[in-house]
Design a protein around this motif. Sequence first.
Motif, short mmCIF file in Angstrom:
data_model
loop_
_atom_site.label_atom_id
_atom_site.label_comp_id
_atom_site.label_asym_id
_atom_site.label_seq_id
_atom_site.Cartn_x
_atom_site.Cartn_y
_atom_site.Cartn_z
N GLU A 194 -6.66 -8.64 2.30
CA GLU A 194 -6.47 -7.84 3.51
C GLU A 194 -5.11 -8.15 4.14
N LYS A 198 12.48 -4.09 3.91
CA LYS A 198 11.25 -4.80 3.54
C LYS A 198 11.56 -6.01 2.67
N ASP A 222 14.73 6.15 2.31
CA ASP A 222 13.78 5.38 1.50
C ASP A 222 14.43 4.10 0.97
N HIS A 256 14.78 1.60 3.82
CA HIS A 256 13.45 1.07 4.18
C HIS A 256 13.04 0.00 3.17
N ARG A 276 -2.54 -6.28 2.27
CA ARG A 276 -2.67 -4.85 2.52
C ARG A 276 -2.09 -4.47 3.89
N VAL A 277 -2.41 -5.27 4.92
CA VAL A 277 -1.93 -5.00 6.28
C VAL A 277 -0.41 -5.12 6.36
N HIS A 278 0.15 -6.09 5.64
CA HIS A 278 1.59 -6.30 5.67
C HIS A 278 2.34 -5.51 4.60
N GLU A 279 1.64 -4.57 3.96
CA GLU A 279 2.22 -3.66 2.97
C GLU A 279 2.98 -4.40 1.87
N ARG A 280 2.29 -5.36 1.26
CA ARG A 280 2.90 -6.15 0.18
C ARG A 280 1.99 -6.16 -1.04
N PRO A 281 1.80 -5.01 -1.68
CA PRO A 281 0.87 -4.95 -2.81
C PRO A 281 1.32 -5.74 -4.03
#
Length: 139
Positions: free
Chosen positions: A90, A21, A14, A17, A93-98
């Motif tokens: 969107e 990112k 984790d 990862h 969200r798609v690029h996992e960057r909240p």
Amino acid sequence: MMLKLENYGVSLVDFLHFQRKQLQMMLKVLMLILLSYFGKAIPVADDSLTKKLLDTHHCYLLDCGTEIYVWVGRSTNLEERKAANGAAEEHLRVHERPKSNIIRMIENFETVSFRSKFDSWPPLSDVVASKDGRGKVVA
């Protein structure tokens, strides 16, 4: 003294990862994306970012990694502007960057930080604001 990640409830996988990112976001090159009338995101291919790439009849996303700018041309309609905001959400969200920020820009009212992302931006001229409503006072 060696830090043990397991003591903090984090596995090595984790942690790595998360680090990957973060590194991807820091190394990310600016990406300018044209939002078409049909809701498609089209990357704008060019060697350098200049103001000339922005068309008053379109909306664009400028992905800077930790933030994403939504640039709205003055000649766009309300539906296009709403779609641009949705496209930015969107995209994150798609690029996992909240945790990335969405910053909205209107043509001719760009911030210094937005303009600084471009290699070429002409000096600011005096923008004449609309005179509609000036001098009209409701008693």
